[in-house]
Motif scaffolding. Structure first.
Motif, PDB file in Angstrom:
ATOM      1  N   ARG A 161       0.835  -1.204   0.000  1.00 52.04           N
ATOM      2  CA  ARG A 161       0.000   0.000   0.000  1.00 52.04           C
ATOM      3  C   ARG A 161       0.869   1.253   0.000  1.00 52.04           C
ATOM      4  O   ARG A 161       0.622   2.202  -0.758  1.00 52.04           O
ATOM      5  CB  ARG A 161      -0.926   0.018   1.224  1.00 52.04           C
ATOM      6  CG  ARG A 161      -1.940  -1.098   1.255  1.00 52.04           C
ATOM      7  CD  ARG A 161      -3.076  -0.793   2.224  1.00 52.04           C
ATOM      8  NE  ARG A 161      -2.654  -0.508   3.584  1.00 52.04           N
ATOM      9  CZ  ARG A 161      -2.529  -1.406   4.540  1.00 52.04           C
ATOM     10  NH1 ARG A 161      -2.763  -2.693   4.262  1.00 52.04           N
ATOM     11  NH2 ARG A 161      -2.179  -1.069   5.761  1.00 52.04           N
ATOM     12  N   GLU A 162       1.867   1.252   0.864  1.00 54.16           N
ATOM     13  CA  GLU A 162       2.736   2.428   0.968  1.00 54.16           C
ATOM     14  C   GLU A 162       3.470   2.692  -0.349  1.00 54.16           C
ATOM     15  O   GLU A 162       3.556   3.841  -0.805  1.00 54.16           O
ATOM     16  CB  GLU A 162       3.744   2.228   2.101  1.00 54.16           C
ATOM     17  CG  GLU A 162       3.099   2.231   3.485  1.00 54.16           C
ATOM     18  CD  GLU A 162       4.093   1.897   4.581  1.00 54.16           C
ATOM     19  OE1 GLU A 162       5.212   1.441   4.252  1.00 54.16           O
ATOM     20  OE2 GLU A 162       3.758   2.096   5.766  1.00 54.16           O
ATOM     21  N   ALA A 163       3.988   1.643  -0.966  1.00 53.44           N
ATOM     22  CA  ALA A 163       4.737   1.808  -2.213  1.00 53.44           C
ATOM     23  C   ALA A 163       3.825   2.287  -3.344  1.00 53.44           C
ATOM     24  O   ALA A 163       4.184   3.200  -4.102  1.00 53.44           O
ATOM     25  CB  ALA A 163       5.402   0.489  -2.595  1.00 53.44           C
ATOM     26  N   LEU A 164       2.650   1.680  -3.449  1.00 59.11           N
ATOM     27  CA  LEU A 164       1.739   2.040  -4.531  1.00 59.11           C
ATOM     28  C   LEU A 164       1.210   3.465  -4.359  1.00 59.11           C
ATOM     29  O   LEU A 164       1.145   4.239  -5.325  1.00 59.11           O
ATOM     30  CB  LEU A 164       0.575   1.041  -4.581  1.00 59.11           C
ATOM     31  CG  LEU A 164      -0.354   1.126  -5.800  1.00 59.11           C
ATOM     32  CD1 LEU A 164       0.432   0.998  -7.097  1.00 59.11           C
ATOM     33  CD2 LEU A 164      -1.420   0.039  -5.722  1.00 59.11           C
ATOM     34  N   LEU A 165       0.852   3.838  -3.140  1.00 55.86           N
ATOM     35  CA  LEU A 165       0.370   5.198  -2.884  1.00 55.86           C
ATOM     36  C   LEU A 165       1.452   6.227  -3.183  1.00 55.86           C
ATOM     37  O   LEU A 165       1.186   7.257  -3.811  1.00 55.86           O
ATOM     38  CB  LEU A 165      -0.092   5.334  -1.435  1.00 55.86           C
ATOM     39  CG  LEU A 165      -1.476   4.776  -1.093  1.00 55.86           C
ATOM     40  CD1 LEU A 165      -1.712   4.810   0.409  1.00 55.86           C
ATOM     41  CD2 LEU A 165      -2.560   5.576  -1.810  1.00 55.86           C
ATOM     42  N   ARG A 166       2.669   5.944  -2.730  1.00 55.43           N
ATOM     43  CA  ARG A 166       3.767   6.896  -2.972  1.00 55.43           C
ATOM     44  C   ARG A 166       4.072   7.010  -4.458  1.00 55.43           C
ATOM     45  O   ARG A 166       4.341   8.105  -4.965  1.00 55.43           O
ATOM     46  CB  ARG A 166       5.026   6.424  -2.226  1.00 55.43           C
ATOM     47  CG  ARG A 166       6.198   7.390  -2.389  1.00 55.43           C
ATOM     48  CD  ARG A 166       5.920   8.711  -1.694  1.00 55.43           C
ATOM     49  NE  ARG A 166       6.977   9.683  -1.973  1.00 55.43           N
ATOM     50  CZ  ARG A 166       6.826  10.728  -2.787  1.00 55.43           C
ATOM     51  NH1 ARG A 166       5.658  10.967  -3.379  1.00 55.43           N
ATOM     52  NH2 ARG A 166       7.832  11.563  -2.972  1.00 55.43           N
ATOM     53  N   ALA A 167       3.997   5.885  -5.167  1.00 55.29           N
ATOM     54  CA  ALA A 167       4.250   5.908  -6.609  1.00 55.29           C
ATOM     55  C   ALA A 167       3.203   6.753  -7.337  1.00 55.29           C
ATOM     56  O   ALA A 167       3.545   7.559  -8.210  1.00 55.29           O
ATOM     57  CB  ALA A 167       4.253   4.481  -7.158  1.00 55.29           C
ATOM     58  N   GLU A 169       1.121   9.106  -5.945  1.00 56.32           N
ATOM     59  CA  GLU A 169       1.177  10.499  -5.496  1.00 56.32           C
ATOM     60  C   GLU A 169       2.429  11.212  -6.006  1.00 56.32           C
ATOM     61  O   GLU A 169       2.401  12.416  -6.289  1.00 56.32           O
ATOM     62  CB  GLU A 169       1.146  10.550  -3.964  1.00 56.32           C
ATOM     63  CG  GLU A 169      -0.179  10.099  -3.374  1.00 56.32           C
ATOM     64  CD  GLU A 169      -0.123   9.932  -1.862  1.00 56.32           C
ATOM     65  OE1 GLU A 169      -1.179   9.698  -1.244  1.00 56.32           O
ATOM     66  OE2 GLU A 169       0.991  10.034  -1.288  1.00 56.32           O
ATOM     67  N   GLY A 170       3.525  10.483  -6.143  1.00 64.84           N
ATOM     68  CA  GLY A 170       4.780  11.099  -6.591  1.00 64.84           C
ATOM     69  C   GLY A 170       4.910  11.222  -8.097  1.00 64.84           C
ATOM     70  O   GLY A 170       5.883  11.802  -8.592  1.00 64.84           O
ATOM     71  N   GLY A 171       3.956  10.661  -8.837  1.00 64.89           N
ATOM     72  CA  GLY A 171       3.986  10.805 -10.287  1.00 64.89           C
ATOM     73  C   GLY A 171       4.747   9.722 -11.017  1.00 64.89           C
ATOM     74  O   GLY A 171       5.156   9.900 -12.177  1.00 64.89           O
ATOM     75  N   LEU A 179       8.701  10.444 -10.526  1.00 61.78           N
ATOM     76  CA  LEU A 179       9.572   9.616  -9.675  1.00 61.78           C
ATOM     77  C   LEU A 179      10.084   8.448 -10.497  1.00 61.78           C
ATOM     78  O   LEU A 179       9.414   7.982 -11.414  1.00 61.78           O
ATOM     79  CB  LEU A 179       8.796   9.061  -8.474  1.00 61.78           C
ATOM     80  CG  LEU A 179       8.523   9.958  -7.261  1.00 61.78           C
ATOM     81  CD1 LEU A 179       7.690   9.178  -6.250  1.00 61.78           C
ATOM     82  CD2 LEU A 179       9.819  10.421  -6.619  1.00 61.78           C
ATOM     83  N   SER A 180      11.248   7.957 -10.140  1.00 61.10           N
ATOM     84  CA  SER A 180      11.798   6.758 -10.769  1.00 61.10           C
ATOM     85  C   SER A 180      11.822   5.636  -9.740  1.00 61.10           C
ATOM     86  O   SER A 180      11.620   5.858  -8.539  1.00 61.10           O
ATOM     87  CB  SER A 180      13.217   7.030 -11.265  1.00 61.10           C
ATOM     88  OG  SER A 180      14.087   7.271 -10.157  1.00 61.10           O
ATOM     89  N   THR A 181      12.090   4.420 -10.198  1.00 58.72           N
ATOM     90  CA  THR A 181      12.220   3.314  -9.253  1.00 58.72           C
ATOM     91  C   THR A 181      13.399   3.547  -8.315  1.00 58.72           C
ATOM     92  O   THR A 181      13.376   3.123  -7.154  1.00 58.72           O
ATOM     93  CB  THR A 181      12.413   1.980 -10.005  1.00 58.72           C
ATOM     94  OG1 THR A 181      13.506   2.106 -10.928  1.00 58.72           O
ATOM     95  CG2 THR A 181      11.147   1.588 -10.747  1.00 58.72           C
ATOM     96  N   LYS A 182      14.434   4.253  -8.821  1.00 55.96           N
ATOM     97  CA  LYS A 182      15.581   4.568  -7.974  1.00 55.96           C
ATOM     98  C   LYS A 182      15.163   5.479  -6.831  1.00 55.96           C
ATOM     99  O   LYS A 182      15.583   5.294  -5.675  1.00 55.96           O
ATOM    100  CB  LYS A 182      16.690   5.216  -8.808  1.00 55.96           C
ATOM    101  CG  LYS A 182      17.939   5.521  -7.997  1.00 55.96           C
ATOM    102  CD  LYS A 182      19.029   6.147  -8.877  1.00 55.96           C
ATOM    103  CE  LYS A 182      20.271   6.454  -8.041  1.00 55.96           C
ATOM    104  NZ  LYS A 182      21.348   7.061  -8.873  1.00 55.96           N
ATOM    105  N   ASP A 183      14.330   6.495  -7.153  1.00 50.44           N
ATOM    106  CA  ASP A 183      13.842   7.417  -6.121  1.00 50.44           C
ATOM    107  C   ASP A 183      13.050   6.650  -5.057  1.00 50.44           C
ATOM    108  O   ASP A 183      13.224   6.862  -3.855  1.00 50.44           O
ATOM    109  CB  ASP A 183      12.945   8.494  -6.733  1.00 50.44           C
ATOM    110  CG  ASP A 183      13.703   9.401  -7.681  1.00 50.44           C
ATOM    111  OD1 ASP A 183      14.894   9.659  -7.424  1.00 50.44           O
ATOM    112  OD2 ASP A 183      13.093   9.837  -8.682  1.00 50.44           O
ATOM    113  N   LEU A 184      12.161   5.767  -5.520  1.00 55.32           N
ATOM    114  CA  LEU A 184      11.344   4.987  -4.593  1.00 55.32           C
ATOM    115  C   LEU A 184      12.202   4.046  -3.762  1.00 55.32           C
ATOM    116  O   LEU A 184      11.975   3.864  -2.567  1.00 55.32           O
ATOM    117  CB  LEU A 184      10.285   4.192  -5.372  1.00 55.32           C
ATOM    118  CG  LEU A 184       9.172   5.023  -6.019  1.00 55.32           C
ATOM    119  CD1 LEU A 184       8.359   4.153  -6.971  1.00 55.32           C
ATOM    120  CD2 LEU A 184       8.272   5.625  -4.961  1.00 55.32           C
TER     121      LEU A 184
END
Length: 223
Positions: A161-167, A169-171, A179-184
């Motif tokens: 949930r946290e990863a998907l929401l951040r992805a 919300e972060g664009g 955001l990139s996978t590196k950023d996440l």
């Protein structure tokens, strides 16, 4: 597709909650609600210490015809309440949206209900009617009844949930990407590959427990 909603309402804001005014240390469980014309007869059990004036106060309410003790066991008393339900805006809204009461428990301050609605649209209509009628209902959780084990988050784990929401919300899914996978990966302190795999599993789980489950339920209804 049917949907289950768990909601909370202050006891003082709907008529049945006012009628069954409880003291601290006592609680109520609605066992069943039997409609009888313009009336409704709830069978409910009271647990804990019941105030001596409880039955007298209930009987004195203008919409109550009678209250009857059906049985008693240990610290629990089962009552039947002959009550004119029409004046209760909350219950009238439940009836108008054709919802089914699956469970209800009450205390001195608030009641919790689990309702089944035939569609999401019915649930939204219920919420709108409550808002228009100043009934302060708080919908806390919504479930898919075809797969109740998935809970309110469609089976997603907290990290998913946290990863998907951040992805979102972060664009991460925007064009161009915000955001990139590196950023996440840096934010969650995991590898790029772990982020990609976590998002992949999250999306598969979400689709399976929402869209796929909805299509399965719709097929069952058509059959």
């Amino acid at each position: 597709m049917a949907v289950l909603a768990h909601l909370r309402i202050p006891a003082s804001t709907f008529e049945l909650g006012q009628i069954l005014d409880m003291t601290e240390g006592a609680s109520i469980k609605l066992e069943t609600l039997v409609p009888v014309g313009e009336k409704a007869v709830p069978f409910f059990s009271v647990h804990g210490t019941v105030a001596p004036a409880f039955e007298k106060n209930v009987r004195a309410h203008e919409s109550v015809t009678s209250i009857t003790e059906v049985s008693a066991h240990d610290d629990s008393i089962l009552y039947a309440l002959d009550w004119e339900v029409g004046a209760d805006t909350f219950f009238r809204t439940i009836a108008e949206t054709e919802a089914t009461i699956l469970s209800a428990t009450g205390g001195p301050d608030s009641w919790e209900f689990e309702l089944r609605f035939t569609t999401y649209e019915s649930l939204e209509a219920f919420r709108e009617h409550c808002s228009e009628r100043s009934v302060p209902v708080e919908v806390e959780r919504i479930y898919n009844p075809s797969r109740p084990e998935t809970g309110p988050f469609y089976g997603l784990t907290q990290p998913q949930r946290e990863a998907l929401l951040r992805a979102v919300e972060g664009g991460y899914y925007s064009i161009p990407r915000g955001l990139s996978t590196k950023d996440l990966a840096e934010e969650f302190d995991i590898s790029d590959q772990a982020v990609t795999e976590r998002l992949r599993r999250a999306i598969l789980t979400l689709v399976d427990n929402s869209l796929v489950a909805a299509m399965e339920a719709e097929s069952e209804i058509e059959e």
